[in-house]
Enzyme design. Sequence first.
Site, PDB file in Angstrom:
ATOM      1  N   HIS A  63      63.870  -4.228 -12.181  1.00 24.14           N
ATOM      2  CA  HIS A  63      64.673  -5.306 -12.757  1.00 24.14           C
ATOM      3  C   HIS A  63      65.406  -6.026 -11.630  1.00 24.14           C
ATOM      4  O   HIS A  63      65.377  -5.596 -10.474  1.00 24.14           O
ATOM      5  CB  HIS A  63      65.637  -4.777 -13.821  1.00 24.14           C
ATOM      6  CG  HIS A  63      66.657  -3.811 -13.353  1.00 24.14           C
ATOM      7  ND1 HIS A  63      66.338  -2.540 -12.911  1.00 24.14           N
ATOM      8  CD2 HIS A  63      68.017  -3.905 -13.256  1.00 24.14           C
ATOM      9  CE1 HIS A  63      67.450  -1.910 -12.571  1.00 24.14           C
ATOM     10  NE2 HIS A  63      68.485  -2.712 -12.766  1.00 24.14           N
ATOM     11  N   ASP A  67      71.211  -4.168  -6.787  1.00 22.51           N
ATOM     12  CA  ASP A  67      71.040  -2.850  -6.170  1.00 22.51           C
ATOM     13  C   ASP A  67      69.603  -2.360  -6.236  1.00 22.51           C
ATOM     14  O   ASP A  67      69.282  -1.295  -5.707  1.00 22.51           O
ATOM     15  CB  ASP A  67      71.998  -1.827  -6.785  1.00 22.51           C
ATOM     16  CG  ASP A  67      71.832  -1.662  -8.287  1.00 22.51           C
ATOM     17  OD1 ASP A  67      71.593  -2.671  -8.982  1.00 22.51           O
ATOM     18  OD2 ASP A  67      71.959  -0.524  -8.783  1.00 22.51           O
ATOM     19  N   ASP A 212      66.682   1.025 -14.829  1.00 18.68           N
ATOM     20  CA  ASP A 212      67.924   1.348 -15.530  1.00 18.68           C
ATOM     21  C   ASP A 212      67.720   1.152 -17.036  1.00 18.68           C
ATOM     22  O   ASP A 212      67.093   0.177 -17.481  1.00 18.68           O
ATOM     23  CB  ASP A 212      69.051   0.437 -15.055  1.00 18.68           C
ATOM     24  CG  ASP A 212      69.419   0.694 -13.599  1.00 18.68           C
ATOM     25  OD1 ASP A 212      68.838   1.602 -12.987  1.00 18.68           O
ATOM     26  OD2 ASP A 212      70.292  -0.027 -13.080  1.00 18.68           O
TER      27      ASP A 212
END
Length: 312
Positions: A63, A67, A212
């Site tokens: 994504h 980070d 995530d």
Amino acid sequence: MELVFLGTGAGMPSRRRNVTSIALNLLDETGGFWLFDCGEGTQQQILQSPIRLGRTDRIFITHLHGDHLYGLPGILTSRSYQGGEGTLTLYGPVGLRQFTETVLTLSQAKLSYELDIVEIVEEGIIAEDEMFRVEARRLNHRIESFGYRIVEKDKEGKLDAAKLKELGVPFGPLYGALKQGKSVTLEDGRVINSADVVGPAVPGRIVTVLGDTLKTDSAVELARNADVLVHEATFDRSKADMASRFHHSTTEDAAQTALQAGAQVLIMTHISSRYGEEETEMLQQEAREIFANAFVAEDFWSYRIPYRITME
């Protein structure tokens, strides 16, 4: 096939954990490497690892949060200086092309190789060759986030050379026919069946790497019967409310997903910087109460993925 964890932290780098990046070492299989996510500082982490950018030919972005992405421009440009000549294919959500082309254009970067960008619009098989198949599915995060299922195709069984010699099968084309599953007839009229001289096929390994996510059925399906499931576990179970608020998972979520999927091994990563070295054992133990074969990854830790049956 080996997983190498280049960055295992969440959100921003800490002294102990860099932000997310995972390498799949395929030197024995394809002669190269694949990367999953490229958080800031990934190329510095690579310098302290066995990974070689010049032999990295696929990068999968889960994504577009920083980070997981901000190290990508450096990776792409440095590859030109490290012998990278073959095509590099970049996979990820819609928007990845705009990000990549904008950065390269504004910085006037010149790549010495062809860059192929594949934006994932539909779930399903996104890459396939004679050795591997890669499937992508959407997860449940604040922005579009994907999980990847890497399936190694089954390997043919080995010819039993000692038995062939004992049976008097001459070396040559007959070996090839038997290897292909055919029966052969010898000069003396004897029929040799492939099944009698070729061992069973060796099931390919399955690796699942998730972006995530909140706990979701898509993650379970991606990890179904996986040899290894790499799952984010940003928080411990006492912070389930915080995990839900930020669309992340806890150690308990990761363990339940591994259990429901029938995975063999769970490796947890994307660990919040609130957890120091002394808390790592606590996080691991929480998961092991649900799924015994669970581990918390550390930067530069590696895990070699064995075959479930011997190759001998």
